[in-house]
Write a protein that holds these residues in place. Structure first.
Motif, PDB file in Angstrom:
ATOM      1  N   LYS A 283      27.636 -14.972 -40.629  1.00 31.03           N
ATOM      2  CA  LYS A 283      26.873 -13.855 -40.104  1.00 31.03           C
ATOM      3  C   LYS A 283      27.604 -12.547 -40.329  1.00 31.03           C
ATOM      4  O   LYS A 283      28.658 -12.317 -39.803  1.00 31.03           O
ATOM      5  CB  LYS A 283      26.599 -14.080 -38.627  1.00 31.03           C
ATOM      6  N   LYS A 284      26.997 -11.706 -41.096  1.00 29.98           N
ATOM      7  CA  LYS A 284      27.603 -10.408 -41.385  1.00 29.98           C
ATOM      8  C   LYS A 284      26.517  -9.373 -41.599  1.00 29.98           C
ATOM      9  O   LYS A 284      25.457  -9.666 -42.159  1.00 29.98           O
ATOM     10  CB  LYS A 284      28.471 -10.468 -42.643  1.00 29.98           C
TER      11      LYS A 284
ATOM     12  N   ASP B 286      36.441  -9.185 -42.516  1.00 36.31           N
ATOM     13  CA  ASP B 286      36.159 -10.611 -42.633  1.00 36.31           C
ATOM     14  C   ASP B 286      37.311 -11.448 -42.083  1.00 36.31           C
ATOM     15  O   ASP B 286      37.092 -12.432 -41.363  1.00 36.31           O
ATOM     16  CB  ASP B 286      35.899 -10.978 -44.099  1.00 36.31           C
TER      17      ASP B 286
ATOM     18  N   GLU C 202      37.460 -11.023 -38.246  1.00 42.27           N
ATOM     19  CA  GLU C 202      36.272 -11.568 -37.591  1.00 42.27           C
ATOM     20  C   GLU C 202      36.166 -13.078 -37.718  1.00 42.27           C
ATOM     21  O   GLU C 202      35.850 -13.774 -36.753  1.00 42.27           O
ATOM     22  CB  GLU C 202      35.024 -10.909 -38.189  1.00 42.27           C
ATOM     23  N   GLU C 203      36.433 -13.610 -38.899  1.00 42.12           N
ATOM     24  CA  GLU C 203      36.100 -14.989 -39.197  1.00 42.12           C
ATOM     25  C   GLU C 203      37.263 -15.981 -39.124  1.00 42.12           C
ATOM     26  O   GLU C 203      37.059 -17.157 -38.849  1.00 42.12           O
ATOM     27  CB  GLU C 203      35.492 -15.081 -40.600  1.00 42.12           C
TER      28      GLU C 203
ATOM     29  N   LYS D 202      41.033 -10.561 -32.552  1.00 43.79           N
ATOM     30  CA  LYS D 202      39.641 -10.183 -32.312  1.00 43.79           C
ATOM     31  C   LYS D 202      39.348 -10.080 -30.816  1.00 43.79           C
ATOM     32  O   LYS D 202      38.687  -9.128 -30.364  1.00 43.79           O
ATOM     33  CB  LYS D 202      38.689 -11.199 -32.952  1.00 43.79           C
TER      34      LYS D 202
ATOM     35  N   TYR E  98      38.128  -6.757 -28.741  1.00 41.77           N
ATOM     36  CA  TYR E  98      36.887  -6.758 -27.962  1.00 41.77           C
ATOM     37  C   TYR E  98      37.109  -6.103 -26.592  1.00 41.77           C
ATOM     38  O   TYR E  98      36.288  -5.289 -26.142  1.00 41.77           O
ATOM     39  CB  TYR E  98      36.402  -8.191 -27.778  1.00 41.77           C
TER      40      TYR E  98
ATOM     41  N   TRP F  98      30.941  -2.892 -33.897  1.00 41.14           N
ATOM     42  CA  TRP F  98      30.520  -4.222 -33.435  1.00 41.14           C
ATOM     43  C   TRP F  98      28.999  -4.340 -33.455  1.00 41.14           C
ATOM     44  O   TRP F  98      28.292  -3.393 -33.120  1.00 41.14           O
ATOM     45  CB  TRP F  98      31.001  -4.457 -32.012  1.00 41.14           C
TER      46      TRP F  98
ATOM     47  N   ARG G 182      23.266 -14.677 -31.660  1.00 41.33           N
ATOM     48  CA  ARG G 182      24.365 -14.958 -32.588  1.00 41.33           C
ATOM     49  C   ARG G 182      25.721 -14.467 -32.110  1.00 41.33           C
ATOM     50  O   ARG G 182      26.742 -14.699 -32.751  1.00 41.33           O
ATOM     51  CB  ARG G 182      24.041 -14.350 -33.955  1.00 41.33           C
TER      52      ARG G 182
ATOM     53  N   THR H 131      28.698 -11.626 -30.631  1.00 42.92           N
ATOM     54  CA  THR H 131      29.235 -10.289 -30.877  1.00 42.92           C
ATOM     55  C   THR H 131      30.225 -10.341 -32.027  1.00 42.92           C
ATOM     56  O   THR H 131      31.209 -11.079 -31.971  1.00 42.92           O
ATOM     57  CB  THR H 131      29.934  -9.745 -29.615  1.00 42.92           C
ATOM     58  N   ASP H 132      29.967  -9.557 -33.061  1.00 42.33           N
ATOM     59  CA  ASP H 132      30.789  -9.617 -34.267  1.00 42.33           C
ATOM     60  C   ASP H 132      31.296  -8.240 -34.678  1.00 42.33           C
ATOM     61  O   ASP H 132      30.609  -7.226 -34.510  1.00 42.33           O
ATOM     62  CB  ASP H 132      29.980 -10.172 -35.451  1.00 42.33           C
TER      63      ASP H 132
END
Length: 245
Positions: free
Chosen positions: A2-3, A116, A119-120, A128, A132, A202, A208, A210-211
């Motif tokens: 998810k991006k 990326d 986040e991932e 991360k 946040y 963000w 999905r 919070t990214d």
């Protein structure tokens, strides 16, 4: 995966003297490093960058590299850096001489890879989480620095430059020529006297999660519905829902 990336990639430039000139940088009063996260701390006498965390970049991050001549203003900044650290002066500047010493700049080119990996990747999960709960934190994306003669010669050989994290979470500059690494420079050997920062954006989705979806420079706004402060945005949305009923 998810991006919702909205970052605009600049044209790839790897040779010297091609990095666009930026006029505003922060003065470094202590040793700082490319790619670290932290916060601008204000005191009575000065503002400084307080490092809060060091993301791990196992996948090398593409950098832009440039060399420039010192002028009075930049050399004054370098001297200010020396006055507040234990570093020894390695560059001399005389305004009346035509030949001027040079300083160098590195700028993160591939911001998508930075986002990326924070986040991932599992190895950055603590970073991360910390971002946040501390949305005021920023990431150092560009530096001005000087280095000893040996390192300068190593940089001159390069055709491409990458940032990578190695043992003890130490950052290294990988110098490439003809597709191969020819030099590996520990960033602790660089004297960084100015830097620039970017803030995290963000995306909040009830289904999905919070990214982190991007990085923006000062004066820029997050786009496509992304926000700087995810907690504040969630509270705002929750309040709006309550008011509807």
């Amino acid at each position: 995966m998810k991006k919702y990336f909205y970052l605009i990639l600049s044209v790839l430039t790897v040779s010297c003297y091609t990095l666009p000139q930026k006029t505003k940088f922060y003065q470094a009063y202590n040793s700082v490093d490319l790619g670290v996260i932290g916060e601008q701390k204000k005191t009575v006498r000065k503002n400084g960058f307080e490092v809060s965390g060091i993301p791990t970049y196992l996948t090398p991050i593409k950098l832009d590299f440039s060399a420039r001549n010192f002028d009075k203003q930049n050399f004054k900044s370098y001297k200010n850096f020396l006055e507040t650290t234990t570093k020894k002066q390695i560059v001399n500047y005389v305004d009346s001489l035509e030949a001027k010493p040079r300083y160098f700049e590195f700028k993160i080119n591939d911001k998508i890879s930075v986002v990326d990996q924070i986040e991932e990747k599992q190895y950055n999960i603590k970073v991360k989480r910390y971002l946040y709960y501390n949305p005021e934190l920023t990431l150092i994306t560009q530096i001005k620095f000087v280095a000893n003669t040996k390192i300068v010669e190593q940089l001159k050989q390069g055709e491409a430059f990458y940032l990578q994290t190695k043992g003890n979470n130490q950052s290294h500059i990988l110098v490439y020529k003809k597709g191969k690494v020819i030099q590996d420079i520990n960033t602790s050997e660089l004297q960084v006297f100015q830097y620039d920062i970017a803030s995290f954006c963000w995306n909040i989705d009830e289904l999905r999660g919070t990214d982190i979806v991007g990085l923006v420079e000062e004066g820029e706004l997050c786009k496509n519905g992304a926000v700087r402060n995810p907690i504040k945005e969630k509270e705002k949305r929750k309040k709006e829902k309550i008011e509807l009923y």
